[in-house]
Scaffold this active site. Structure first.
Site, PDB file in Angstrom:
ATOM      1  N   ALA A 143       0.886  -1.585   0.123  1.00 56.35           N
ATOM      2  CA  ALA A 143       0.096   0.094   0.298  1.00 56.35           C
ATOM      3  C   ALA A 143       0.909   1.476   0.189  1.00 56.35           C
ATOM      4  O   ALA A 143      -0.095   2.354   0.152  1.00 56.35           O
ATOM      5  CB  ALA A 143      -1.031   0.143   1.188  1.00 56.35           C
TER       6      ALA A 143
ATOM      7  N   LYS B   7      -3.516  10.618   7.605  1.00 54.98           N
ATOM      8  CA  LYS B   7      -4.245  11.153   8.451  1.00 54.98           C
ATOM      9  C   LYS B   7      -4.585  12.252   8.615  1.00 54.98           C
ATOM     10  O   LYS B   7      -5.490  13.410   8.987  1.00 54.98           O
ATOM     11  CB  LYS B   7      -3.937  10.589   9.459  1.00 54.98           C
ATOM     12  CG  LYS B   7      -3.697   9.645  10.525  1.00 54.98           C
ATOM     13  CD  LYS B   7      -2.950   8.569  11.207  1.00 54.98           C
ATOM     14  CE  LYS B   7      -3.259   7.226  11.630  1.00 54.98           C
ATOM     15  NZ  LYS B   7      -2.206   6.628  12.497  1.00 54.98           N
TER      16      LYS B   7
ATOM     17  N   GLY C  24      -7.318  14.113   7.359  1.00 55.44           N
ATOM     18  CA  GLY C  24      -8.201  13.319   8.056  1.00 55.44           C
ATOM     19  C   GLY C  24      -9.073  12.048   8.093  1.00 55.44           C
ATOM     20  O   GLY C  24      -9.970  11.989   8.828  1.00 55.44           O
TER      21      GLY C  24
ATOM     22  N   TYR D  46       7.298 -13.367 -14.185  1.00 56.30           N
ATOM     23  CA  TYR D  46       5.756 -12.358 -13.778  1.00 56.30           C
ATOM     24  C   TYR D  46       4.865 -12.966 -14.974  1.00 56.30           C
ATOM     25  O   TYR D  46       3.430 -12.702 -13.941  1.00 56.30           O
ATOM     26  CB  TYR D  46       6.761 -11.288 -14.545  1.00 56.30           C
ATOM     27  CG  TYR D  46       5.685  -9.653 -13.673  1.00 56.30           C
ATOM     28  CD1 TYR D  46       5.714  -9.182 -12.721  1.00 56.30           C
ATOM     29  CD2 TYR D  46       5.345  -8.842 -14.777  1.00 56.30           C
ATOM     30  CE1 TYR D  46       4.469  -8.293 -12.002  1.00 56.30           C
ATOM     31  CE2 TYR D  46       4.656  -8.123 -14.615  1.00 56.30           C
ATOM     32  CZ  TYR D  46       4.216  -7.413 -13.308  1.00 56.30           C
ATOM     33  OH  TYR D  46       3.326  -6.577 -13.159  1.00 56.30           O
TER      34      TYR D  46
HETATM   35  P1  NDP Z   1       6.026  -0.388  -6.616  1.00 55.45           P
HETATM   36  O1  NDP Z   1       6.828  -1.378  -6.865  1.00 55.45           O
HETATM   37  O2  NDP Z   1       5.757   1.243  -6.593  1.00 55.45           O
HETATM   38  O3  NDP Z   1       5.454  -1.047  -5.495  1.00 55.45           O
HETATM   39  C1  NDP Z   1       5.341  -2.098  -4.553  1.00 55.45           C
HETATM   40  C2  NDP Z   1       4.471  -1.843  -3.126  1.00 55.45           C
HETATM   41  O4  NDP Z   1       4.615  -4.227  -2.933  1.00 55.45           O
HETATM   42  C3  NDP Z   1       6.079  -1.325  -2.391  1.00 55.45           C
HETATM   43  O5  NDP Z   1       4.345  -0.788  -1.227  1.00 55.45           O
HETATM   44  C4  NDP Z   1       6.177  -2.300  -1.281  1.00 55.45           C
HETATM   45  O6  NDP Z   1       6.360  -2.257  -0.369  1.00 55.45           O
HETATM   46  C5  NDP Z   1       5.065  -4.208  -1.338  1.00 55.45           C
HETATM   47  N1  NDP Z   1       6.042  -4.787  -1.553  1.00 55.45           N
HETATM   48  C6  NDP Z   1       6.812  -5.714  -2.440  1.00 55.45           C
HETATM   49  N2  NDP Z   1       6.637  -6.785  -2.083  1.00 55.45           N
HETATM   50  C7  NDP Z   1       5.899  -7.168  -0.696  1.00 55.45           C
HETATM   51  C8  NDP Z   1       5.663  -8.141  -0.094  1.00 55.45           C
HETATM   52  N3  NDP Z   1       6.775  -9.203  -0.243  1.00 55.45           N
HETATM   53  N4  NDP Z   1       5.076  -7.754   0.697  1.00 55.45           N
HETATM   54  C9  NDP Z   1       4.104  -6.787   0.992  1.00 55.45           C
HETATM   55  N5  NDP Z   1       4.386  -5.888   0.492  1.00 55.45           N
HETATM   56  C10 NDP Z   1       5.556  -5.994  -0.559  1.00 55.45           C
HETATM   57  O7  NDP Z   1       4.727  -1.370  -7.337  1.00 55.45           O
HETATM   58  P2  NDP Z   1       4.248  -0.598  -8.370  1.00 55.45           P
HETATM   59  O8  NDP Z   1       2.631   0.138  -8.082  1.00 55.45           O
HETATM   60  O9  NDP Z   1       4.414  -0.044  -9.879  1.00 55.45           O
HETATM   61  O10 NDP Z   1       2.665  -2.170  -8.817  1.00 55.45           O
HETATM   62  C11 NDP Z   1       1.316  -2.434  -8.019  1.00 55.45           C
HETATM   63  C12 NDP Z   1       0.878  -3.351  -8.556  1.00 55.45           C
HETATM   64  O11 NDP Z   1       0.854  -3.582  -9.850  1.00 55.45           O
HETATM   65  C13 NDP Z   1       1.981  -4.881  -8.750  1.00 55.45           C
HETATM   66  O12 NDP Z   1       1.295  -6.193  -8.623  1.00 55.45           O
HETATM   67  C14 NDP Z   1       2.435  -5.405  -9.834  1.00 55.45           C
HETATM   68  O13 NDP Z   1       3.044  -6.026 -10.305  1.00 55.45           O
HETATM   69  C15 NDP Z   1       1.384  -4.363 -10.765  1.00 55.45           C
HETATM   70  N6  NDP Z   1       1.812  -3.622 -12.052  1.00 55.45           N
HETATM   71  C16 NDP Z   1       2.858  -2.246 -12.210  1.00 55.45           C
HETATM   72  C17 NDP Z   1       2.788  -1.891 -13.404  1.00 55.45           C
HETATM   73  C18 NDP Z   1       3.516  -0.960 -13.390  1.00 55.45           C
HETATM   74  O14 NDP Z   1       4.148  -0.468 -13.953  1.00 55.45           O
HETATM   75  N7  NDP Z   1       3.772  -0.209 -12.557  1.00 55.45           N
HETATM   76  C19 NDP Z   1       2.279  -1.993 -14.483  1.00 55.45           C
HETATM   77  C20 NDP Z   1       1.359  -3.472 -14.464  1.00 55.45           C
HETATM   78  C21 NDP Z   1       1.294  -4.008 -12.558  1.00 55.45           C
HETATM   79  P3  NDP Z   1       8.084  -2.063   0.110  1.00 55.45           P
HETATM   80  O15 NDP Z   1       8.657  -1.313  -0.602  1.00 55.45           O
HETATM   81  O16 NDP Z   1       7.597  -2.326   1.317  1.00 55.45           O
HETATM   82  O17 NDP Z   1       8.225  -3.834   0.531  1.00 55.45           O
END
Ligand code: NDP
Length: 244
Positions: free
Chosen positions: A12, A50, A53, A155
């Protein structure tokens, strides 16, 4: 008094998950914000919500570790007043290489985080939704899971798995008022794509631009809303036309 709706967003704290969490909080949900490693990013989204709000709480666990998932989520799932109404399976990673050079570790790590996590998290959360006879489960796949992508056998397998698992679960729980859908983004400008050649990518996209996390979050919010109540087992692509 009407009970506050609760949402869990995995991954998140960055990119797409962050945008979804912020929107859910703005809509009045109490948001459980899951993350794994980056505590600073987690505090940042917590503070943002937060300061607007909203209501949220950090939940640190590795989605690919069943024990950690159960330890964190069981207390919520066993207590009706804390239980989750909307689940967003968003956490995901990439570890690209051609199949010939792909290590077993890389295969397992990506499948573990992107697909096993669907099983661990959803299995716990859906039980209470079945009891409540309502719920929304939305998982984030990828164009790679629909069309395939060279260098992404692990992937693509994980994201294709999310799509078919969601369709099967949708059939299992449809009569209980629970919808299960997938949002499938194309290329979205987040940390995940750092280092890629955006100019080259844009040329392949009919809209000639990358998408934003906000555009993906808008699609998720629709599927989380009452307005989508007769939609289940579907894949909503947010991809600028790169796969139709
Ligand atoms: P980011 O790399 O920006 O963010 C990934 C998030 O996932 C971070 O909050 C990270 O937290 C968390 N995360 C990674 N591994 C774990 C784990 N093992 N347990 C819990 N949390 C984890 O990714 P995006 O926002 O780009 O991607 C989000 C989703 O969208 C993914 O499923 C991705 O495959 C999908 N997606 C993204 C695309 C893109 O172009 N960006 C395209 C298609 C799909 P932390 O850093 O604390 O580990």
């Amino acid at each position: 008094m009407k009970k506050k709706q609760k949402a869990l967003v995995t991954g998140a704290t960055k990119g797409i998950g962050r945008a979804i969490s912020q929107k859910l909080a703005q809509k009045g949900y109490h948001v459980y914000l899951n993350y794994h490693r980056d505590h600073e990013a987690a505090c940042s989204i917590e503070n943002t919500i937060k300061s607007e709000g909203g209501s949220c709480q950090l939940l640190r666990f590795d989605v690919s570790n069943q024990e950690e998932v159960e330890k964190s989520l069981q207390p919520l799932c066993q207590n009706e007043s804390l239980a989750i109404d909307v689940l967003i399976n968003n956490a995901g990673i990439m570890e690209d290489s051609t199949l010939v050079w792909m290590s077993p570790g890389s295969w397992r790590k990506v499948l573990g985080t992107n697909l096993d996590a669907f099983f661990y998290v959803t299995k716990l959360v859906v039980k209470n939704m079945i009891v409540q006879r309502k719920g929304r489960i939305i998982s984030i796949a990828s164009t790679a899971g629909q069309a395939g992508m060279k260098g992404q056998v692990n992937y693509s397998a994980s994201k294709g798995g999310i799509i078919s698992a969601s369709k099967s679960l949708a059939q299992e729980v449809a009569s209980r008022g629970i919808t299960v859908n997938v949002v499938s983004p194309g290329f979205i400008e987040t940390e995940m794509l750092e280092g890629l050649d955006f100019k080259k990518i844009k040329n392949q996209i009919p809209m000639k631009r990358l998408g934003t996390a906000n555009e993906v979050a808008c699609a998720v919010m629709f599927l989380a809303s009452e307005e989508s109540s007769y939609i289940t087992g579907q894949v909503l692509s947010v991809n600028g036309g790169i796969y139709m």
